[in-house]
Design a protein around this motif. Sequence first.
Motif, PDB file in Angstrom:
ATOM      1  N   VAL A  43       0.773  -1.264  -0.179  1.00 34.20           N
ATOM      2  CA  VAL A  43      -0.297  -0.007   0.263  1.00 34.20           C
ATOM      3  C   VAL A  43       0.869   1.387  -0.112  1.00 34.20           C
ATOM      4  N   ASP A  44       1.087   2.084  -0.829  1.00 34.91           N
ATOM      5  CA  ASP A  44       1.724   3.339  -0.869  1.00 34.91           C
ATOM      6  C   ASP A  44       1.681   4.110  -0.005  1.00 34.91           C
ATOM      7  N   VAL A  45       1.974   4.703   0.722  1.00 34.56           N
ATOM      8  CA  VAL A  45       1.834   5.252   1.653  1.00 34.56           C
ATOM      9  C   VAL A  45       2.983   7.096   1.803  1.00 34.56           C
ATOM     10  N   SER A  46       3.292   6.699   0.124  1.00 36.54           N
ATOM     11  CA  SER A  46       4.671   7.944   0.009  1.00 36.54           C
ATOM     12  C   SER A  46       3.544   9.022  -0.406  1.00 36.54           C
ATOM     13  N   ARG A  47       3.914  10.523  -0.305  1.00 31.12           N
ATOM     14  CA  ARG A  47       3.674  11.942  -0.575  1.00 31.12           C
ATOM     15  C   ARG A  47       3.440  12.220  -1.848  1.00 31.12           C
ATOM     16  N   ASN A  48       4.226  11.030  -2.817  1.00 36.51           N
ATOM     17  CA  ASN A  48       3.974  11.336  -3.758  1.00 36.51           C
ATOM     18  C   ASN A  48       2.749  10.815  -4.542  1.00 36.51           C
ATOM     19  N   GLY A  49       2.600   9.424  -4.087  1.00 36.98           N
ATOM     20  CA  GLY A  49       2.195   8.588  -4.692  1.00 36.98           C
ATOM     21  C   GLY A  49       2.449   7.904  -5.893  1.00 36.98           C
ATOM     22  N   ARG A  50       3.672   7.143  -6.562  1.00 35.57           N
ATOM     23  CA  ARG A  50       4.092   6.959  -7.686  1.00 35.57           C
ATOM     24  C   ARG A  50       4.984   5.639  -7.142  1.00 35.57           C
ATOM     25  N   ARG A  51       4.668   5.055  -5.838  1.00 36.37           N
ATOM     26  CA  ARG A  51       5.621   3.660  -5.209  1.00 36.37           C
ATOM     27  C   ARG A  51       4.661   2.397  -6.520  1.00 36.37           C
ATOM     28  N   ARG A  52       6.480   2.098  -7.188  1.00 40.59           N
ATOM     29  CA  ARG A  52       6.406   1.068  -7.870  1.00 40.59           C
ATOM     30  C   ARG A  52       6.853  -0.894  -7.407  1.00 40.59           C
ATOM     31  N   PHE A  53       7.201  -0.639  -6.426  1.00 41.59           N
ATOM     32  CA  PHE A  53       8.262  -1.372  -5.993  1.00 41.59           C
ATOM     33  C   PHE A  53       7.830  -1.824  -4.448  1.00 41.59           C
ATOM     34  N   CYS A  54       7.341  -2.830  -3.959  1.00 41.31           N
ATOM     35  CA  CYS A  54       7.331  -3.645  -2.866  1.00 41.31           C
ATOM     36  C   CYS A  54       8.315  -3.331  -1.459  1.00 41.31           C
ATOM     37  N   SER A  55       9.327  -2.811  -2.491  1.00 37.20           N
ATOM     38  CA  SER A  55      10.607  -2.702  -0.931  1.00 37.20           C
ATOM     39  C   SER A  55      11.269  -1.646  -1.599  1.00 37.20           C
ATOM     40  N   THR A  56      12.477  -1.003  -1.426  1.00 36.46           N
ATOM     41  CA  THR A  56      13.762  -0.175  -2.520  1.00 36.46           C
ATOM     42  C   THR A  56      14.815  -1.005  -2.035  1.00 36.46           C
ATOM     43  N   ARG A  57      14.916  -2.900  -1.637  1.00 40.14           N
ATOM     44  CA  ARG A  57      15.990  -3.763  -2.916  1.00 40.14           C
ATOM     45  C   ARG A  57      15.153  -4.083  -4.217  1.00 40.14           C
ATOM     46  N   CYS A  58      13.704  -4.526  -4.454  1.00 41.75           N
ATOM     47  CA  CYS A  58      13.791  -4.582  -5.184  1.00 41.75           C
ATOM     48  C   CYS A  58      13.764  -3.406  -6.974  1.00 41.75           C
ATOM     49  N   SER A  59      13.486  -2.363  -6.495  1.00 43.57           N
ATOM     50  CA  SER A  59      13.831  -0.763  -7.335  1.00 43.57           C
ATOM     51  C   SER A  59      15.382  -1.054  -7.184  1.00 43.57           C
ATOM     52  N   THR A  60      16.108  -1.131  -6.038  1.00 50.73           N
ATOM     53  CA  THR A  60      17.882  -0.768  -6.727  1.00 50.73           C
ATOM     54  C   THR A  60      17.450  -1.890  -7.659  1.00 50.73           C
ATOM     55  N   ARG A  61      17.402  -3.510  -7.671  1.00 46.17           N
ATOM     56  CA  ARG A  61      17.765  -4.372  -8.281  1.00 46.17           C
ATOM     57  C   ARG A  61      17.093  -3.903 -10.034  1.00 46.17           C
ATOM     58  N   VAL A  62      15.930  -3.450 -10.242  1.00 45.66           N
ATOM     59  CA  VAL A  62      15.313  -3.118 -11.272  1.00 45.66           C
ATOM     60  C   VAL A  62      16.449  -2.016 -12.199  1.00 45.66           C
ATOM     61  N   HIS A  63      16.741  -0.724 -11.114  1.00 49.19           N
ATOM     62  CA  HIS A  63      17.432   0.074 -11.792  1.00 49.19           C
ATOM     63  C   HIS A  63      18.805   0.241 -11.845  1.00 49.19           C
ATOM     64  N   VAL A  64      19.233  -0.738 -11.286  1.00 54.00           N
ATOM     65  CA  VAL A  64      21.158  -1.597 -11.687  1.00 54.00           C
ATOM     66  C   VAL A  64      20.821  -2.456 -13.565  1.00 54.00           C
ATOM     67  N   ALA A  65      19.989  -3.194 -12.726  1.00 54.30           N
ATOM     68  CA  ALA A  65      19.743  -4.451 -14.210  1.00 54.30           C
ATOM     69  C   ALA A  65      19.023  -2.982 -15.251  1.00 54.30           C
ATOM     70  N   GLU A  66      18.448  -1.983 -15.121  1.00 59.60           N
ATOM     71  CA  GLU A  66      18.552  -0.811 -16.479  1.00 59.60           C
ATOM     72  C   GLU A  66      19.787  -0.147 -16.826  1.00 59.60           C
ATOM     73  N   TYR A  67      20.359   0.220 -16.188  1.00 55.88           N
ATOM     74  CA  TYR A  67      21.952   1.240 -15.799  1.00 55.88           C
ATOM     75  C   TYR A  67      23.100  -0.230 -17.062  1.00 55.88           C
ATOM     76  N   ARG A  68      22.827  -1.095 -16.036  1.00 58.98           N
ATOM     77  CA  ARG A  68      23.567  -1.987 -16.804  1.00 58.98           C
ATOM     78  C   ARG A  68      22.847  -1.662 -18.515  1.00 58.98           C
ATOM     79  N   ARG A  69      22.300  -2.692 -19.112  1.00 59.59           N
ATOM     80  CA  ARG A  69      21.883  -2.123 -19.868  1.00 59.59           C
ATOM     81  C   ARG A  69      22.042  -1.073 -20.487  1.00 59.59           C
ATOM     82  N   ARG A  70      21.932  -0.104 -20.286  1.00 57.04           N
ATOM     83  CA  ARG A  70      22.177   1.089 -21.227  1.00 57.04           C
ATOM     84  C   ARG A  70      23.361   1.654 -21.669  1.00 57.04           C
ATOM     85  N   ALA A  71      24.342   0.987 -20.550  1.00 53.37           N
ATOM     86  CA  ALA A  71      25.794   1.381 -20.657  1.00 53.37           C
ATOM     87  C   ALA A  71      26.291   0.137 -21.264  1.00 53.37           C
ATOM     88  N   GLY A  72      26.281  -1.052 -21.126  1.00 52.27           N
ATOM     89  CA  GLY A  72      26.489  -1.716 -22.035  1.00 52.27           C
ATOM     90  C   GLY A  72      27.229  -2.834 -22.463  1.00 52.27           C
TER      91      GLY A  72
END
Length: 165
Positions: A136-165
């Motif tokens: 349940v997203d209780v953040s101020r902006n209501g834009r949460r997409r992940f269950c935890s910081t851990r999942c968010s970090t995994r996705v963002h690191v994978a996206e960065y590595r794909r771009r960096a290539g």
Amino acid sequence: MHFNPYGGAAAELAVRLVNANPKDPIWQVLSDANYKPLGPLDARQVDRLRRWILELAEVFREPTVDRINALLRKTTSRPYISTHDGRAPHLHFAPADAPVDERVRAYTAVGLATVFCEDPGRIGTCAREGCTQVFVDVSRNGRRRFCSTRCSTRVHVAEYRRRAG
């Protein structure tokens, strides 16, 4: 966003129940969430709560008015104000002497309904592929997409590595 205390705590209990390991005793999950008053659960009540958790999970996957109304119809909801355990006055939605499973069902259904009415987009499942956790997203902006910081970090690191290539 500031949810009212009832909707937030009850919706958070729904999150905990859905995210709990199915092998964990339900009584322990309720106790760890500080759910009160907590009495004994017999095998029938545990079975009913296990089925209820599956229904709660469906609401997180696809929160709709129809799904939440279906949950509410399955409860023995009768609102009243309580002050048990020295707590400030707060709403209960099932009689204090009702079995624990009935009280948990009413509590979580009304909690999710409260959150849904305030902002349906605040009920969700983790956007990381392979993760089934809900939130349940209780953040101020209501834009949460992940269950935890851990999942968010995994996705963002994978996206960065794909771009960096």
